[in-house]
Write an enzyme that holds these catalytic residues in place. Sequence first.
Site, PDB file in Angstrom:
ATOM      1  CG  ASP A  15      -1.676   1.151   1.393  1.00 25.57           C
ATOM      2  OD1 ASP A  15      -2.584   1.064   2.503  1.00 25.57           O
ATOM      3  OD2 ASP A  15      -1.588   2.180   0.649  1.00 25.57           O
ATOM      4  CB  ILE A  16       1.700   3.842  -2.640  1.00 24.17           C
ATOM      5  CG1 ILE A  16       2.896   4.634  -2.785  1.00 24.17           C
ATOM      6  CG2 ILE A  16       0.324   4.719  -2.556  1.00 24.17           C
ATOM      7  CD1 ILE A  16       2.878   4.858  -4.418  1.00 24.17           C
ATOM      8  CG  ASN A  29      -9.557  13.729 -10.692  1.00 22.21           C
ATOM      9  OD1 ASN A  29      -9.448  14.686 -10.527  1.00 22.21           O
ATOM     10  ND2 ASN A  29     -10.104  12.736  -9.700  1.00 22.21           N
ATOM     11  N   GLY A  37      -9.435   4.772  -5.935  1.00 24.81           N
ATOM     12  CA  GLY A  37      -8.080   4.078  -6.097  1.00 24.81           C
ATOM     13  C   GLY A  37      -7.112   4.657  -5.265  1.00 24.81           C
ATOM     14  CB  VAL A  38      -3.702   4.830  -5.703  1.00 19.80           C
ATOM     15  CG1 VAL A  38      -3.195   5.974  -6.948  1.00 19.80           C
ATOM     16  CG2 VAL A  38      -2.413   5.112  -4.874  1.00 19.80           C
ATOM     17  CG  ASP A  39      -6.952  10.781  -6.307  1.00 21.44           C
ATOM     18  OD1 ASP A  39      -7.531  11.319  -7.105  1.00 21.44           O
ATOM     19  OD2 ASP A  39      -6.396  11.562  -5.449  1.00 21.44           O
ATOM     20  CB  SER A 127      -2.929   5.079 -16.667  1.00 21.18           C
ATOM     21  OG  SER A 127      -2.867   6.349 -16.835  1.00 21.18           O
ATOM     22  N   GLY A 129      -5.421   1.165 -13.350  1.00 23.33           N
ATOM     23  CA  GLY A 129      -6.834   0.770 -12.730  1.00 23.33           C
ATOM     24  C   GLY A 129      -8.091   1.506 -13.475  1.00 23.33           C
TER      25      GLY A 129
HETATM   26  N1  APR Z   1      -1.112   1.582  -3.024  1.00 26.18           N
HETATM   27  C1  APR Z   1      -0.779   1.298  -4.028  1.00 26.18           C
HETATM   28  N2  APR Z   1      -1.380   1.070  -5.433  1.00 26.18           N
HETATM   29  C2  APR Z   1      -2.733   1.161  -5.385  1.00 26.18           C
HETATM   30  C3  APR Z   1      -3.274   1.750  -4.043  1.00 26.18           C
HETATM   31  C4  APR Z   1      -2.741   1.745  -2.987  1.00 26.18           C
HETATM   32  N3  APR Z   1      -3.015   2.085  -1.802  1.00 26.18           N
HETATM   33  N4  APR Z   1      -4.994   1.666  -4.254  1.00 26.18           N
HETATM   34  C5  APR Z   1      -4.835   1.115  -5.613  1.00 26.18           C
HETATM   35  N5  APR Z   1      -3.738   0.896  -6.165  1.00 26.18           N
HETATM   36  C6  APR Z   1      -3.487   0.471  -7.779  1.00 26.18           C
HETATM   37  C7  APR Z   1      -4.539   0.133  -8.601  1.00 26.18           C
HETATM   38  O1  APR Z   1      -4.762  -1.202  -8.178  1.00 26.18           O
HETATM   39  C8  APR Z   1      -4.035   0.117  -9.737  1.00 26.18           C
HETATM   40  O2  APR Z   1      -3.124  -0.865 -10.018  1.00 26.18           O
HETATM   41  O3  APR Z   1      -3.042   1.964  -8.371  1.00 26.18           O
HETATM   42  C9  APR Z   1      -3.209   1.260  -9.652  1.00 26.18           C
HETATM   43  C10 APR Z   1      -3.840   2.404 -10.262  1.00 26.18           C
HETATM   44  O4  APR Z   1      -5.021   2.677 -10.203  1.00 26.18           O
HETATM   45  P1  APR Z   1      -6.068   3.935 -10.035  1.00 26.18           P
HETATM   46  O5  APR Z   1      -5.817   4.373  -8.504  1.00 26.18           O
HETATM   47  O6  APR Z   1      -7.544   3.649 -10.411  1.00 26.18           O
HETATM   48  O7  APR Z   1      -5.519   5.221 -10.916  1.00 26.18           O
HETATM   49  P2  APR Z   1      -5.567   5.318 -12.453  1.00 26.18           P
HETATM   50  O8  APR Z   1      -5.896   3.742 -13.205  1.00 26.18           O
HETATM   51  O9  APR Z   1      -4.513   6.029 -13.043  1.00 26.18           O
HETATM   52  O10 APR Z   1      -6.899   6.064 -12.504  1.00 26.18           O
HETATM   53  C11 APR Z   1      -7.000   7.407 -12.052  1.00 26.18           C
HETATM   54  O11 APR Z   1      -9.023   7.032 -10.531  1.00 26.18           O
HETATM   55  O12 APR Z   1      -8.953   7.274  -8.291  1.00 26.18           O
HETATM   56  C12 APR Z   1      -9.166   7.708  -9.564  1.00 26.18           C
HETATM   57  O13 APR Z   1      -9.013  10.024  -8.894  1.00 26.18           O
HETATM   58  C13 APR Z   1      -8.630   9.083  -9.627  1.00 26.18           C
HETATM   59  O14 APR Z   1      -9.866   9.911 -11.509  1.00 26.18           O
HETATM   60  C14 APR Z   1      -8.495   9.173 -11.135  1.00 26.18           C
HETATM   61  C15 APR Z   1      -8.476   7.869 -11.555  1.00 26.18           C
END
Ligand code: APR
Length: 177
Positions: A15-16, A29, A37-39, A127, A129
């Site tokens: 978990d980052i 975003n 997601g990670v955001d 990107s 996720g």
């Molecule tokens: N730690 C590390 N990696 C994570 C975590 C975490 N806590 N939570 C999710 N991830 C991974 C996901 O499993 C995926 O492999 O991060 C990767 C990126 O996924 P997303 O978070 O969905 O990011 P992204 O695909 O770039 O989409 C961005 O999603 O959350 C929204 O606000 C964000 O609109 C933006 C979009």
Amino acid sequence: MGMPSEHQIQVERGDITRQTLDAIVNAANSSLLGGGGVDGAIHRAAGPSLLAECREIRRTTYPNGLPTGEAVATGAGDLPCRWVIHTVGPDRRAGQTDPKLLASCFDSSLAEAVRVGARSMAFPAVSAGVYAWPVEQVAEIAVRAVRSSPLMSDIELVRFVLFDEIVLGAFQSALAS
Ligand code: APR
């Protein structure tokens, strides 16, 4: 700029938000106002001060939002790291399929880390996720961008922190190639 030594680039499952490196990169975003997601995980762990800083950046520097491929650093609120570097990956669902846009997220984040003085940083799979890019393609682009960056002479450690086994495997393969 020689090739970075293999010690400088790591791949880890986790978990980052728990990384204690100098900086962690957020797959944000363009609104910079949080999401899933990670955001969502980063904003939850950082607390409200992170959103306040992002709102201020929107007001002062990016009134129209952070463009895809660019990066901007903020503090880290209650997170154990010192900076959060927000970057906006290309969204495949919206037809953003240009690999250069995704590579730019890594280049821009490295440049922002050097600018603030971070010496170590963690990247998620930007990107891979919600933005629906194929994990193998993300891993290949991410590892190539970091490996070929001249900024690696100023950064001691880049760690890819992946949330699940499949993404971890893709990054391990990309790093081994
Ligand atoms: N730690 C590390 N990696 C994570 C975590 C975490 N806590 N939570 C999710 N991830 C991974 C996901 O499993 C995926 O492999 O991060 C990767 C990126 O996924 P997303 O978070 O969905 O990011 P992204 O695909 O770039 O989409 C961005 O999603 O959350 C929204 O606000 C964000 O609109 C933006 C979009």
